[in-house]
Design an enzyme around this catalytic site. Structure first.
Site, PDB file in Angstrom:
ATOM      1  N   ASP A  27       0.872  -1.100   0.046  1.00  0.00           N
ATOM      2  CA  ASP A  27       0.240   0.172  -0.146  1.00  0.00           C
ATOM      3  C   ASP A  27       0.798   1.267  -0.084  1.00  0.00           C
ATOM      4  OD1 ASP A  27      -2.442   1.351  -0.071  1.00  0.00           O
ATOM      5  OD2 ASP A  27      -2.618   1.387   2.217  1.00  0.00           O
ATOM      6  N   HIS A  45       3.439   3.490  -8.879  1.00  0.00           N
ATOM      7  CA  HIS A  45       3.396   1.937  -9.228  1.00  0.00           C
ATOM      8  C   HIS A  45       4.646   1.487  -9.883  1.00  0.00           C
ATOM      9  CE1 HIS A  45      -0.622   1.959  -7.845  1.00  0.00           C
ATOM     10  NE2 HIS A  45      -1.066   2.368  -8.784  1.00  0.00           N
ATOM     11  N   LEU A 139      11.604 -20.231  -3.807  1.00  0.00           N
ATOM     12  CA  LEU A 139      10.494 -19.670  -3.261  1.00  0.00           C
ATOM     13  C   LEU A 139       9.149 -19.812  -4.293  1.00  0.00           C
ATOM     14  CD1 LEU A 139       9.108 -17.337  -1.545  1.00  0.00           C
ATOM     15  CD2 LEU A 139      10.110 -15.619  -3.091  1.00  0.00           C
TER      16      LEU A 139
END
Length: 257
Positions: A27, A45, A139
């Site tokens: 956020d 962004h 991962l």
């Protein structure tokens, strides 16, 4: 409360007590852009890619098994059309640019959400990357796209209801395990740690079922584009200082430990 740590906080991490699954609400991109003097939120962004890369690398270096990034919520479709279009374009380019690194570091890419609602170009790039990384053993990076916790529970309930109606499952046999098996996260461990930047104290319709016992860590004054490995390490150190009781007493946990 956030723990204040130094840059070498990684040395304080107990590698035998890592969260198996870290979830992140990324956020503050728009507020970061405004803070930097940009009028267009998309600048936030674009600058967030570095934070994503550092978080992925940080989790991979520690040996964390799953990392889920809340990249685009169901509610985000309500944002201005120009911003949504730019985000979808950024998603395609970011996946394309990061694929070589994912292959090199044995990262497996998965996605959860209403993926059919994404533009065809986004679906194609995403599916190609998931196919190419499917055999990787490191991962597992999970992108939550066009995702919400309510959507996830709704689609799981619909699937279960169809099976009950078809006689495949008895209504009284529907339990937590059955629900888990029909969520978009089936086969993954629930998040142990959820990190949120930007200061808001809510989970914003993210993994409502799966976060039931996650430890929450909120960065009060840090926007996502400024998030770095040291911040990940900070959250993990704090996680390791907590006593996770799962409804039991402290005495029970200590005896069982």
């Amino acid at each position: 409360m956030n723990v204040v740590v130094s840059q070498n906080v990684k040395d304080s991490i107990d590698v035998n007590n890592l969260p198996a699954h870290v979830a992140v609400i990324m956020d503050g991109n728009g507020r970061w852009a405004k803070q930097q003097g940009f009028k267009d939120r998309i600048f936030g962004h674009r600058h967030a890619i570095a934070a994503v890369r550092e978080t992925i690398e940080g989790c991979g270096e520690l040996g964390i098994k799953y990392l889920t990034l809340y990249a685009f919520s169901t509610e985000n479709w309500n944002r201005p059309a120009a911003e949504v279009k730019a985000l979808m374009s950024l998603l395609v380019s970011a996946i394309h640019d990061e694929l070589p690194g994912m292959m090199k570091n044995q990262i497996r890419l998965k996605a959860i959400g209403d993926l059919a609602s994404l533009p065809k170009s986004s679906q194609k790039e995403l599916q190609s990357a998931m196919d190419q990384t499917a055999a990787n053993k490191g991962l597992t990076l999970v992108l939550a796209l066009s995702y919400s916790g309510k959507w996830d529970l709704t689609q799981a309930t619909q699937k279960i209801a169809q099976k009950v109606a078809a006689g495949e499952i008895a209504a009284l046999d529907v339990d937590a395990n059955v629900i888990n098996a029909h969520l978009s996260t089936a086969g993954m461990p629930d998040p142990d740690l959820m990190i949120r930047t930007g200061g808001d104290h809510r989970i914003s319709n993210f993994m409502l079922w799966q976060l039931a016992y996650a430890e929450l860590y909120i960065f009060e004054e840090l926007f996502w584009p400024d998030f770095r490995k040291v911040n990940l390490h900070q959250a993990i150190v704090d996680f390791q200082m907590r006593e996770r009781r799962f409804g039991k007493t402290s005495e029970q946990v200590k005896r069982e430990g």
